[in-house]
Design a protein around this motif. Structure first.
Motif: not given
Length: 318
Positions: A123-134, A163-164
């Motif tokens: 299971v991968g937890i993805v931070d939608v606020k920062n995932v593009i930058q990460s 963004t989502i």
């Protein structure tokens, strides 16, 4: 003896793995969990912050799991089994800078571990606020997404729907096979996480069944290739092909899933690969009148479609 299911929890720094883990245990009050939580460096996570009122928390003190895989994970698993504590599901939370494939490979490639434990899902937890930058800045963030069977998009309440949408789109480019769920306000995930069974032959068949033909997805150097072809595949040639594939490219292949029509076999043959480890199991019987299509999905970094097609043509189909 019934095998103990294992769920791996991954996600980049600050994605919300701890919140997810706490909610997961609250969702299944009757489950008996053992939790392996790993520290990184000298600053560990307080076990009481992970699970309240639970004794079965084992922290790996020598760094992230992928770095200490050769000894410590096996030692912890051995201690778990030899303890008088009973559990029916193992949760492994990796650090935000760990490659989950290293953990999964131990449960597939080590016969002793594989005989006692069975992978349920990553299971991968993805931070939608920062995932593009990460994913622009760190390859590990890409690996975590590409390897996951189920992606939970956290912090959706803190960003716009646009963004989502962009986050989901980018993640699907890296991992078109992953199931997804949006999460708002740190709520309990709706999906039945403990019974995803993503490594079972039936689930591989189900998830790979949408592969109608050859297609590709890419996100920079991370690509997902799908191949389909007709005909019987010789079992010996399949083993040879897998050996060549993983020996040459195991450092860049994150996941491999295949359904093969093996000559003389009435059932589908399912192959799954993690890093340089592969597992072959017998799937369901080919249906009457069902077209016996071989299907392959490969996710990795820098792999070339032409090279894989050449190996298919020169080894599997010659």
């Amino acid at each position: 003896m019934k095998k103990i299911k294992v769920t791996l929890i991954t996600g980049f720094l600050g994605a919300g793995k701890t919140t997810f883990l706490n909610n997961l245990i609250k969702k299944y009050p009757d489950a008996k969990f053992a939790v392996i939580e790993n520290e990184f460096g000298e600053v560990g996570i307080d076990g009481s912050l992970i699970v309240d009122n639970q004794e079965d928390i084992f922290e790996l003190a020598n760094g992230c799991i992928c770095c200490s895989l050769n000894g410590e994970l096996r030692d912890v698993l051995r201690n778990l089994l030899n303890s008088d504590k009973k559990f029916d599901h193992l949760l492994v939370e990796t650090t935000g800078i760990a490659d989950p494939s290293a953990v999964a490979a131990a449960f597939i490639g080590d016969p002793g571990i594989a005989s006692l434990f069975e992978l349920n899902a990553t299971v991968g937890i993805v931070d939608v606020k920062n995932v593009i930058q990460s994913i622009k800045e760190d390859e590990i963030a890409i690996k975590q997404i590409a390897f996951s069977d189920f992606l939970v998009f956290s912090k959706c309440d803190e960003v716009s729907e646009e963004t989502i949408k962009q986050a989901l789109f980018q993640c699907k480019l890296m991992n078109p096979l992953a199931l997804t769920e949006k999460n708002y306000n740190g709520e309990v995930v709706k999906k039945d996480i403990l019974n995803l069974n993503s490594f079972s032959s039936s689930k591989v068949e189900e998830r790979a069944s949408f592969v109608a033909g050859a297609h590709s997805h890419n996100h920079g150097d991370t690509v997902s290739y799908s191949f389909t072809f007709e005909g019987n595949v010789d079992a010996t040639k399949l083993e040879m092909w897998l050996s060549v594939l993983f020996q040459l490219q195991f450092e860049v292949i994150y996941r491999f899933k295949g359904i093969f029509n093996i000559a003389g076999e009435s059932n589908k043959v399912i192959v799954q690969g993690v890093r340089n480890e592969s597992k072959i199991v017998i799937g369901s019987e080919w249906g009457v009148g069902e077209q016996r299509i071989n299907r392959i999905v490969i996710i990795g970094k820098g792999i070339k479609r032409e090279a894989i097609e050449k190996k298919i043509n020169t080894i599997l189909l010659r």
